[in-house]
Design a protein around this motif. Structure first.
Motif, short mmCIF file in Angstrom:
data_model
loop_
_atom_site.label_atom_id
_atom_site.label_comp_id
_atom_site.label_asym_id
_atom_site.label_seq_id
_atom_site.Cartn_x
_atom_site.Cartn_y
_atom_site.Cartn_z
N PRO A 1 -9.91 1.42 4.45
CA PRO A 1 -10.27 2.39 4.90
C PRO A 1 -11.00 2.35 5.99
O PRO A 1 -11.74 3.31 6.44
CB PRO A 1 -11.24 2.07 3.37
CG PRO A 1 -11.21 1.78 1.87
CD PRO A 1 -8.96 1.17 2.94
N THR B 1 -20.90 5.27 7.07
CA THR B 1 -19.62 5.63 6.50
C THR B 1 -19.56 3.93 6.04
O THR B 1 -19.03 4.14 4.78
CB THR B 1 -18.86 4.93 7.07
OG1 THR B 1 -19.09 6.46 8.29
CG2 THR B 1 -17.32 5.24 6.84
N ILE C 1 -21.04 4.04 1.81
CA ILE C 1 -20.14 4.97 1.81
C ILE C 1 -19.32 4.02 1.21
O ILE C 1 -18.44 4.51 0.10
CB ILE C 1 -19.67 6.53 2.19
CG1 ILE C 1 -20.54 7.35 2.28
CG2 ILE C 1 -18.36 7.41 1.45
CD1 ILE C 1 -21.15 8.45 3.29
N ILE C 2 -18.52 3.97 1.93
CA ILE C 2 -17.33 3.27 1.52
C ILE C 2 -17.27 1.48 0.37
O ILE C 2 -16.89 1.68 -0.74
CB ILE C 2 -16.31 2.12 2.69
CG1 ILE C 2 -15.58 2.72 3.10
CG2 ILE C 2 -15.41 0.76 2.01
CD1 ILE C 2 -15.52 2.68 4.99
N ALA D 1 -20.01 1.50 -2.12
CA ALA D 1 -20.17 2.11 -3.13
C ALA D 1 -19.54 2.87 -3.25
O ALA D 1 -19.53 3.05 -5.09
CB ALA D 1 -21.16 3.67 -2.51
N VAL D 2 -18.40 3.32 -3.31
CA VAL D 2 -16.83 3.89 -3.58
C VAL D 2 -16.62 3.29 -4.43
O VAL D 2 -15.36 3.06 -5.33
CB VAL D 2 -16.05 4.70 -2.86
CG1 VAL D 2 -14.90 5.10 -3.34
CG2 VAL D 2 -16.33 6.12 -2.31
N LEU D 3 -16.46 1.57 -3.87
CA LEU D 3 -15.27 0.34 -3.90
C LEU D 3 -16.31 -0.36 -5.39
O LEU D 3 -15.79 -0.17 -6.45
CB LEU D 3 -15.33 -0.72 -3.06
CG LEU D 3 -14.21 -0.03 -2.06
CD1 LEU D 3 -14.62 -1.21 -0.75
CD2 LEU D 3 -13.11 -0.50 -2.38
N TRP D 4 -17.62 0.35 -5.31
CA TRP D 4 -18.62 -0.17 -6.59
C TRP D 4 -18.24 0.70 -7.64
O TRP D 4 -18.19 -0.41 -8.89
CB TRP D 4 -20.32 -0.25 -5.81
CG TRP D 4 -20.83 -0.75 -6.86
CD1 TRP D 4 -21.18 -2.37 -7.40
CD2 TRP D 4 -22.01 -0.37 -7.63
NE1 TRP D 4 -21.83 -2.41 -8.05
CE2 TRP D 4 -22.11 -1.09 -8.54
CE3 TRP D 4 -22.01 1.02 -7.50
CZ2 TRP D 4 -23.36 -1.06 -9.36
CZ3 TRP D 4 -23.70 1.68 -8.56
CH2 TRP D 4 -23.93 0.51 -8.65
N ILE D 5 -18.71 1.79 -7.80
CA ILE D 5 -17.99 2.43 -8.64
C ILE D 5 -17.19 2.54 -9.29
O ILE D 5 -17.10 2.25 -10.14
CB ILE D 5 -18.04 3.91 -7.72
CG1 ILE D 5 -20.14 4.29 -8.04
CG2 ILE D 5 -18.03 5.15 -9.39
CD1 ILE D 5 -20.60 5.53 -7.14
N GLU D 6 -16.17 2.08 -8.48
CA GLU D 6 -14.86 1.58 -8.95
C GLU D 6 -14.47 0.20 -9.83
O GLU D 6 -13.56 0.65 -10.19
CB GLU D 6 -13.37 1.98 -7.67
CG GLU D 6 -12.06 1.71 -8.29
CD GLU D 6 -11.22 1.73 -6.49
OE1 GLU D 6 -10.96 0.50 -6.66
OE2 GLU D 6 -10.79 2.74 -6.21
N GLU E 1 -7.21 -1.84 -0.25
CA GLU E 1 -7.81 -0.93 -1.05
C GLU E 1 -9.39 -1.21 0.29
O GLU E 1 -10.19 -0.64 -0.03
CB GLU E 1 -9.26 -1.05 -2.46
CG GLU E 1 -8.76 -2.10 -3.06
CD GLU E 1 -8.31 -2.90 -3.41
OE1 GLU E 1 -9.08 -4.24 -3.85
OE2 GLU E 1 -7.06 -2.84 -2.81
N SER F 1 -11.74 4.19 9.46
CA SER F 1 -13.31 4.92 9.78
C SER F 1 -12.91 4.50 10.53
O SER F 1 -14.27 5.45 11.71
CB SER F 1 -14.34 4.69 8.45
OG SER F 1 -14.04 3.44 8.21
#
Length: 53
Positions: free
Chosen positions: A11, A38, A41-42, A44-49, A7, A15
Protein backbone atom coordinates in the motif's frame (compact mmCIF):
# COMPACT_ATOMS: atom_id res chain seq x y z
CA UNK A 1 7.24 -6.21 14.22
CA UNK A 2 8.69 -6.60 10.75
CA UNK A 3 8.12 -3.42 8.71
CA UNK A 4 8.95 -5.04 5.34
CA UNK A 5 5.81 -7.14 5.23
CA UNK A 6 3.78 -7.13 1.99
CA UNK A 7 0.61 -5.83 3.63
CA UNK A 8 2.54 -2.72 4.70
CA UNK A 9 4.95 -2.30 1.81
CA UNK A 10 2.50 -2.70 -1.09
CA UNK A 11 0.00 0.00 0.00
CA UNK A 12 2.82 2.44 0.72
CA UNK A 13 4.43 1.88 -2.69
CA UNK A 14 1.07 2.09 -4.47
CA UNK A 15 0.16 5.33 -2.73
CA UNK A 16 3.58 6.80 -3.57
CA UNK A 17 3.12 5.91 -7.23
CA UNK A 18 -0.42 7.28 -7.25
CA UNK A 19 0.70 10.48 -5.55
CA UNK A 20 3.48 10.90 -8.10
CA UNK A 21 1.03 10.42 -10.97
CA UNK A 22 -1.70 12.70 -9.62
CA UNK A 23 0.56 15.17 -7.86
CA UNK A 24 2.46 16.45 -10.87
CA UNK A 25 0.39 19.65 -10.85
CA UNK A 26 0.26 20.03 -7.06
CA UNK A 27 2.36 22.27 -4.89
CA UNK A 28 4.60 20.83 -2.18
CA UNK A 29 2.29 21.72 0.70
CA UNK A 30 -0.61 19.97 -1.01
CA UNK A 31 1.56 16.92 -1.69
CA UNK A 32 2.68 16.74 1.93
CA UNK A 33 -0.91 17.03 3.10
CA UNK A 34 -2.01 14.20 0.80
CA UNK A 35 0.94 12.04 1.88
CA UNK A 36 0.19 12.52 5.56
CA UNK A 37 -3.52 11.77 5.12
CA UNK A 38 -2.72 8.67 3.07
CA UNK A 39 -0.26 7.36 5.65
CA UNK A 40 -2.75 7.95 8.47
CA UNK A 41 -5.40 6.00 6.56
CA UNK A 42 -2.99 3.11 5.89
CA UNK A 43 -1.93 2.97 9.55
CA UNK A 44 -5.56 3.12 10.71
CA UNK A 45 -6.61 0.28 8.41
CA UNK A 46 -3.69 -1.89 9.52
CA UNK A 47 -4.37 -1.09 13.18
CA UNK A 48 -8.05 -2.00 12.85
CA UNK A 49 -7.16 -5.17 10.96
CA UNK A 50 -4.73 -6.29 13.64
CA UNK A 51 -7.18 -5.43 16.42
CA UNK A 52 -9.80 -7.73 14.90
CA UNK A 53 -7.48 -10.75 14.88
Amino acid sequence: MNIVRPEILVPVLMSCALLWWIGRGMGWTTRLTVVSITLVIIVAVLWIERAMQ
